[in-house]
Design a protein around this motif. Structure first.
Motif, PDB file in Angstrom:
ATOM      1  N   UNK A  19       0.828  -1.208   0.000  1.00 57.18           N
ATOM      2  CA  UNK A  19       0.000   0.000   0.000  1.00 57.18           C
ATOM      3  C   UNK A  19       0.866   1.264   0.000  1.00 57.18           C
ATOM      4  N   UNK A  20       1.956   1.224   0.768  1.00 57.87           N
ATOM      5  CA  UNK A  20       2.863   2.378   0.796  1.00 57.87           C
ATOM      6  C   UNK A  20       3.485   2.602  -0.584  1.00 57.87           C
ATOM      7  N   UNK A  25       3.849   5.650  -5.636  1.00 57.81           N
ATOM      8  CA  UNK A  25       3.775   5.642  -7.092  1.00 57.81           C
ATOM      9  C   UNK A  25       2.711   6.579  -7.618  1.00 57.81           C
ATOM     10  N   UNK A  26       1.550   6.545  -6.969  1.00 60.29           N
ATOM     11  CA  UNK A  26       0.479   7.449  -7.372  1.00 60.29           C
ATOM     12  C   UNK A  26       0.868   8.907  -7.152  1.00 60.29           C
ATOM     13  N   UNK A  27       1.576   9.163  -6.039  1.00 62.96           N
ATOM     14  CA  UNK A  27       2.031  10.535  -5.780  1.00 62.96           C
ATOM     15  C   UNK A  27       2.970  11.031  -6.865  1.00 62.96           C
ATOM     16  N   UNK A  28       3.890  10.154  -7.285  1.00 59.42           N
ATOM     17  CA  UNK A  28       4.818  10.530  -8.360  1.00 59.42           C
ATOM     18  C   UNK A  28       4.056  10.793  -9.657  1.00 59.42           C
ATOM     19  N   UNK A  33       1.889  14.571 -13.581  1.00 57.08           N
ATOM     20  CA  UNK A  33       0.752  15.079 -14.342  1.00 57.08           C
ATOM     21  C   UNK A  33       0.562  16.568 -14.149  1.00 57.08           C
ATOM     22  N   UNK A  34       0.705  17.023 -12.891  1.00 68.80           N
ATOM     23  CA  UNK A  34       0.569  18.459 -12.612  1.00 68.80           C
ATOM     24  C   UNK A  34       1.644  19.255 -13.339  1.00 68.80           C
ATOM     25  N   UNK A  35       2.882  18.750 -13.305  1.00 68.73           N
ATOM     26  CA  UNK A  35       3.965  19.431 -14.003  1.00 68.73           C
ATOM     27  C   UNK A  35       3.717  19.464 -15.515  1.00 68.73           C
TER      28      UNK A  35
END
Length: 312
Positions: A19-20, A25-28, A33-35
């Motif tokens: 889960x961690x 991975x999702x955070x990266x 995506x934001x960048x």
């Protein structure tokens, strides 16, 4: 007999570790995506700004070339003699008007001007033998003008079939009049004329006035009944030493600027405050300007062009 070796235990990720890892991975991915979205927005905004800049610079360059060409005199063909004094003035203009592309010159103007935009007309003699001349004199569409034909470059604003306002170049072709678009996304086009009011003209403008003010000066001229020829000789349009133009353009994308101006003074706040009531279009409220997108990027282009004196 030797005892059997114990099998090696295979290790794996616990549910908590999995889960961690998924969260990291999702955070990266989200950060990437934001960048990417930010970079794409910056690229689009830069492309839109560059398009506005290119259009404005091209339009001013074309207008400047036409104004300077208005003073052209083919001294070789005249064999050193001065041009006739009763020839029409090289410049003409209209306030808060638009044109029909097929009408002659600036005849029969229409009152449906885009945000009070003006009309600027330049006329000049050609150079070289017919039919193509020597290529030294061209109209605003890039076509050569020969010595037996009077050239015209007329700038005005009209809406195209999609309702988008564009600055157009009107010219006389081989057999008819036509007009081509120079730049789209026009919010306003304004012209002032620097008039040399000295009793002995020195070629230096003393004040800048609108086309309507020049028409009023001409209407007050003391004429002796010589008709159009006398008016051509005495007209104040022949005392114009420079032309000041202002062009307000908008882009095709929403502006990234956090604060937008509430109004645009095309010739500065002082002139706008003093003349807005009598010279429509010199001051435009942002709320009255409508583009295809909400609050697009806008840029004001201004320039002053000298009208060279026709001296041998």
């Amino acid at each position: 007999m030797n005892a059997p070796r114990p099998l090696a235990r295979q290790g794996g990720m616990t549910l908590a570790e999995l889960l961690v890892a998924l969260a990291l991975g999702l955070g990266v991915l989200l950060a990437g995506g934001v960048l990417m979205i930010g970079a794409n927005r910056s690229y689009v905004a830069h492309e839109d700004a560059a398009s506005i800049d290119d259009g404005g610079r091209f339009a001013l360059a074309l207008i400047g070339r036409a104004v300077r060409q208005g003073a052209f005199v083919d001294w070789e063909r005249l064999a050193g003699a001065a041009p006739a004094r009763d020839l029409p003035a090289p410049l003409a203009g209209l306030d808060s008007r638009s044109l029909v592309k097929t009408s002659a010159g600036i005849d029969n103007p229409v009152s449906t001007a885009v945000n009070g935009s003006d009309v600027l007309a330049v006329r000049y003699s050609g150079a070289g033998a017919a039919p193509d001349g020597d290529g030294s004199v061209i109209n605003c569409a890039g076509f050569p003008v020969h010595e037996a034909k009077e050239g015209w470059s007329i700038f005005y604003v009209a809406r195209n079939g999609d309702g988008l306002a564009e600055l157009r170049c009107k010219y006389r072709g081989t057999s008819n009049w036509s007009a081509d678009a120079i730049v789209a996304g026009v919010d306003g086009f304004q012209v002032l004329y620097g008039v040399d009011t000295d009793t002995a003209p020195d070629g230096v403008p003393n004040r800048y006035v609108s086309a309507s003010a020049l028409a009023a000066l001409d209407a007050a001229l003391p004429l002796a009944g010589g008709g159009q020829a006398e008016l051509n000789e005495k007209t104040w349009w022949k005392r114009v030493a420079s032309v000041q133009v202002a062009l307000l353009l908008h882009g095709e994308r929403p502006s990234a600027a956090p604060v937008q101006p509430g109004a645009y003074s095309l010739f500065g706040a002082a002139y706008g405050a003093a003349q807005a009531a009598g010279d429509e279009g010199v001051q435009l409220a942002a709320a009255d300007l409508h583009g295809r997108v909400q609050t697009p990027s806008r840029r004001l282009f201004t320039a002053v062009f000298a009208v060279g004196a026709a001296q041998p």
